[in-house]
Design a protein around this motif. Structure first.
Motif, PDB file in Angstrom:
ATOM      1  N   UNK A 109       0.823  -1.203   0.000  1.00 17.25           N
ATOM      2  CA  UNK A 109       0.000   0.000   0.000  1.00 17.25           C
ATOM      3  C   UNK A 109       0.862   1.259   0.000  1.00 17.25           C
ATOM      4  N   UNK A 110       0.269   2.334  -0.494  1.00 13.10           N
ATOM      5  CA  UNK A 110       0.980   3.614  -0.536  1.00 13.10           C
ATOM      6  C   UNK A 110       0.037   4.744  -0.158  1.00 13.10           C
ATOM      7  N   UNK A 111       0.583   5.677   0.578  1.00 14.81           N
ATOM      8  CA  UNK A 111      -0.101   6.914   0.912  1.00 14.81           C
ATOM      9  C   UNK A 111       0.761   8.079   0.478  1.00 14.81           C
ATOM     10  N   UNK A 112       0.222   9.276   0.612  1.00 17.08           N
ATOM     11  CA  UNK A 112       0.940  10.464   0.153  1.00 17.08           C
ATOM     12  C   UNK A 112       0.899  11.574   1.183  1.00 17.08           C
ATOM     13  N   UNK A 113       2.019  12.210   1.360  1.00 14.45           N
ATOM     14  CA  UNK A 113       2.087  13.522   1.975  1.00 14.45           C
ATOM     15  C   UNK A 113       2.461  14.429   0.807  1.00 14.45           C
ATOM     16  N   UNK A 114       1.491  15.185   0.339  1.00 13.07           N
ATOM     17  CA  UNK A 114       1.722  16.058  -0.819  1.00 13.07           C
ATOM     18  C   UNK A 114       1.729  17.502  -0.376  1.00 13.07           C
ATOM     19  N   UNK A 115       2.447  18.311  -1.119  1.00  7.32           N
ATOM     20  CA  UNK A 115       2.531  19.725  -0.766  1.00  7.32           C
ATOM     21  C   UNK A 115       2.558  20.568  -2.025  1.00  7.32           C
ATOM     22  N   UNK A 116       2.059  21.761  -1.869  1.00  7.75           N
ATOM     23  CA  UNK A 116       2.014  22.676  -3.003  1.00  7.75           C
ATOM     24  C   UNK A 116       1.319  23.959  -2.602  1.00  7.75           C
ATOM     25  N   UNK A 117       0.778  24.632  -3.583  1.00 12.59           N
ATOM     26  CA  UNK A 117       0.066  25.876  -3.346  1.00 12.59           C
ATOM     27  C   UNK A 117      -1.365  25.595  -2.957  1.00 12.59           C
ATOM     28  N   UNK A 118      -2.265  26.173  -3.709  1.00 11.98           N
ATOM     29  CA  UNK A 118      -3.682  26.061  -3.382  1.00 11.98           C
ATOM     30  C   UNK A 118      -4.194  24.625  -3.474  1.00 11.98           C
ATOM     31  N   UNK A 119      -3.586  23.779  -4.296  1.00 10.96           N
ATOM     32  CA  UNK A 119      -4.059  22.399  -4.450  1.00 10.96           C
ATOM     33  C   UNK A 119      -3.446  21.444  -3.428  1.00 10.96           C
ATOM     34  N   UNK A 120      -2.413  21.855  -2.731  1.00 11.33           N
ATOM     35  CA  UNK A 120      -1.767  20.965  -1.773  1.00 11.33           C
ATOM     36  C   UNK A 120      -1.139  19.741  -2.408  1.00 11.33           C
ATOM     37  N   UNK A 121      -0.902  19.792  -3.718  1.00 13.88           N
ATOM     38  CA  UNK A 121      -0.299  18.666  -4.418  1.00 13.88           C
ATOM     39  C   UNK A 121      -1.269  17.554  -4.767  1.00 13.88           C
ATOM     40  N   UNK A 122      -2.563  17.771  -4.551  1.00 15.62           N
ATOM     41  CA  UNK A 122      -3.542  16.702  -4.781  1.00 15.62           C
ATOM     42  C   UNK A 122      -3.640  16.263  -6.242  1.00 15.62           C
ATOM     43  N   UNK A 123      -3.401  17.178  -7.170  1.00 18.04           N
ATOM     44  CA  UNK A 123      -3.448  16.775  -8.588  1.00 18.04           C
ATOM     45  C   UNK A 123      -2.296  15.824  -8.906  1.00 18.04           C
ATOM     46  N   UNK A 124      -1.151  16.052  -8.295  1.00 16.86           N
ATOM     47  CA  UNK A 124      -0.010  15.147  -8.474  1.00 16.86           C
ATOM     48  C   UNK A 124      -0.326  13.764  -7.918  1.00 16.86           C
ATOM     49  N   UNK A 125      -0.950  13.733  -6.770  1.00 19.27           N
ATOM     50  CA  UNK A 125      -1.317  12.460  -6.150  1.00 19.27           C
ATOM     51  C   UNK A 125      -2.246  11.675  -7.061  1.00 19.27           C
ATOM     52  N   UNK A 126      -3.261  12.336  -7.598  1.00 18.02           N
ATOM     53  CA  UNK A 126      -4.213  11.631  -8.468  1.00 18.02           C
ATOM     54  C   UNK A 126      -3.526  11.071  -9.709  1.00 18.02           C
ATOM     55  N   UNK A 127      -2.587  11.809 -10.270  1.00 22.63           N
ATOM     56  CA  UNK A 127      -1.893  11.299 -11.456  1.00 22.63           C
ATOM     57  C   UNK A 127      -0.967  10.139 -11.097  1.00 22.63           C
TER      58      UNK A 127
END
Length: 188
Positions: A109-127
């Motif tokens: 299994x994998x989880x994410x701690x994502x970071x960014x601007x307004x999106x918080x890196x969520x678009x990267x996680x989905x891709x």
């Protein structure tokens, strides 16, 4: 037996902030207690764009960087990817690292701690999740997005909010459940 959690810092570019989040999460996971956390920095592996002559499904690696990366991936029961968002997408260094090996990822299994601007890196996680499923990685829905990440840094130290800490706890609890449930499949 304690499950091993590899916390993978995905960005390799100079000036990156990923190590700040990775170090915080390693300490948080240690305190959480359900995993033996290990901080893994992709920059330490110096993976060029895929350069193995044989397909990764064969696991016949020739280069030392590939052998080291394969051993690191194989050692884990679960992953947390600490990743930024680049141009609405996952960091190219993470895509490359995922593509380097194959069977070493299976049934983890994998989880994410994502970071960014307004999106918080969520678009990267989905891709990233789309690629992971083809590698037989189980990306879980729970994650830790850090929105407008710079406002959470104080002299280079991450200052998480209560919501971020609750999200991290929930993600680790779920990763633990999935890692234990998938263990028989990894052993087969």
């Amino acid at each position: 037996m304690t499950l091993r959690l590899n916390i993978v810092i995905a960005s390799t570019r100079p000036g990156r902030v990923g190590p700040v989040f990775g170090k915080w999460f390693e300490a948080f996971a240690q305190e959480h207690g359900k995993f033996e956390p290990a901080l893994v920095d992709l920059a330490d592996f110096n993976l060029p764009v895929y350069d193995e002559p044989r397909h990764p499904r064969l696991a016949q690696y020739e280069h030392e960087h590939t052998k080291a990366w394969a051993a690191s991936v194989k050692s884990a029961d679960a992953f947390v990817f600490v990743t930024p968002e680049y141009n609405y997408f996952v960091a190219p260094s993470l895509v490359n690292a995922l593509d380097y090996v194959l069977s070493e990822w299976h049934y983890k299994p994998a989880g994410f701690l994502s970071y960014g601007g307004v999106s918080g890196g969520l678009r990267a996680v989905q891709s990233a999740k789309q690629l992971m499923t083809s590698l037989k990685i189980m990306p879980i829905p729970e994650g830790v997005p850090v929105f407008s990440y710079a406002q959470h840094l104080n002299e280079g130290v991450f200052q998480p909010t209560e919501i971020i800490e609750k999200g991290a706890t929930t993600m680790l609890d779920e990763l633990s459940r999935w890692a234990a449930a998938l263990k028989p499949m990894r052993a087969a």
